[in-house]
Design a protein around this motif. Structure first.
Motif, PDB file in Angstrom:
ATOM      1  N   UNK A  66       0.823  -1.763  -0.324  1.00  0.00           N
ATOM      2  CA  UNK A  66      -0.326   0.011   0.225  1.00  0.00           C
ATOM      3  C   UNK A  66       1.312   1.613   0.136  1.00  0.00           C
ATOM      4  N   UNK A  67       1.496   1.959  -0.727  1.00  0.00           N
ATOM      5  CA  UNK A  67       2.614   2.592  -1.810  1.00  0.00           C
ATOM      6  C   UNK A  67       1.581   3.964  -1.937  1.00  0.00           C
ATOM      7  N   UNK A 105      -3.852 -12.699   5.503  1.00  0.00           N
ATOM      8  CA  UNK A 105      -3.721 -12.247   4.385  1.00  0.00           C
ATOM      9  C   UNK A 105      -3.425 -10.658   5.740  1.00  0.00           C
ATOM     10  N   UNK A 106      -2.330  -9.680   5.321  1.00  0.00           N
ATOM     11  CA  UNK A 106      -1.937  -8.220   5.528  1.00  0.00           C
ATOM     12  C   UNK A 106      -1.760  -7.627   4.669  1.00  0.00           C
ATOM     13  N   UNK A 107      -1.720  -6.025   5.934  1.00  0.00           N
ATOM     14  CA  UNK A 107      -1.018  -4.834   4.494  1.00  0.00           C
ATOM     15  C   UNK A 107      -0.011  -4.217   5.065  1.00  0.00           C
ATOM     16  N   UNK A 145      -1.636  -9.398  10.002  1.00  0.00           N
ATOM     17  CA  UNK A 145      -0.872  -8.670  10.623  1.00  0.00           C
ATOM     18  C   UNK A 145      -0.814  -7.245   9.013  1.00  0.00           C
ATOM     19  N   UNK A 146      -0.511  -6.160  10.161  1.00  0.00           N
ATOM     20  CA  UNK A 146      -0.228  -4.919   9.380  1.00  0.00           C
ATOM     21  C   UNK A 146       1.381  -4.011   9.739  1.00  0.00           C
ATOM     22  N   UNK A 147       1.396  -3.866   8.197  1.00  0.00           N
ATOM     23  CA  UNK A 147       3.226  -3.646   8.882  1.00  0.00           C
ATOM     24  C   UNK A 147       3.201  -2.096   8.613  1.00  0.00           C
TER      25      UNK A 147
END
Length: 229
Positions: A66-67, A105-107, A145-147
């Protein structure tokens, strides 16, 4: 590799995919973006379906990179639709929900990493926290997860303080991208010490993955992670 004991049994192969918005906002003429977007999203959904059909679900994970979305959400990039923040949330939820529930699934919330530099430098974590909260509350499946990235020079309390407002589901792990090999263990622990004042139970990672690095740097970087956990 798992059979040989090289990789832990619990490890999954992560498939990182750029969101449709990220690609369209970068590669399609502005006047055509809204026209192209539905077709691109359908093609991406087909690709995820093909991945899910071909690979064992308990051995893989899918990460949405997600950039442009992140930078648009905080107002650093122009947007091709009205109500840009609501639209970004809706699109991230939509993409998350095309991944089968039994695939992790994560972002990865991203500010870019060409030549080791961000496209836009985050001032603090408030936009990331706000976006993560909205996606977490709006999605109809689990987020594993979210990073969130942490620039090397930001070890101050104002940068991390918005983490106090983070509201993720119990199933969601937070990873802070505060590992930088340029200042080694001391710099990483300094950033961790500040983060600890505002949140606990997080994982650590590099700011933007392991790509675009000299191959010989990967081993020492992984060893740095190991010393920090």
């Amino acid at each position: 590799m798992k059979e040989d004991g090289v990789v832990d049994e619990s490890t999954r192969f992560m498939i990182a995919l750029p969101t449709p918005y990220n690609v369209i906002n970068m590669s399609v003429a502005p006047a055509d973006r809204l026209t192209v977007e539905p077709a691109y999203e359908r093609a991406m959904a087909m690709e995820v379906s093909e991945i899910a059909a071909a690979l064992p679900h308990d051995q893989i994970s899918i990460q949405w990179d997600v950039a442009h979305d992140m930078q648009t959400y905080e107002g650093s990039r122009q947007c091709y639709f009205a109500f840009h923040q609501d639209g970004i949330v809706e699109r991230l939820v939509r993409m998350g929900e095309i991944v089968p529930d039994d695939i992790a699934m994560g972002y990865h919330l991203c500010y870019g990493n060409f030549g080791g530099k961000h496209f836009v430098e985050p001032r603090d974590m408030a936009p990331m926290v706000e976006l993560a909260n909205h996606v977490s509350s709006g999605i109809g499946r689990s987020i594993d997860w979210i990073h969130m990235p942490v620039p090397i020079e930001l070890d101050d309390e104002p940068y991390f303080k918005p983490l106090r407002g983070l509201r993720l589901g119990n199933e969601t792990s937070l990873y802070l991208g505060l590992v930088h090999d340029q200042d080694g263990e001391d710099g990483c622990r300094r950033r961790m010490a500040t983060a600890d004042k505002f949140i606990s139970g997080y994982g650590i990672a590099t700011e933007c993955g392991l790509g675009r690095r000299p191959p010989e740097s990967i081993g020492p970087l992984l060893e740095l992670h190991d010393r920090l956990i």
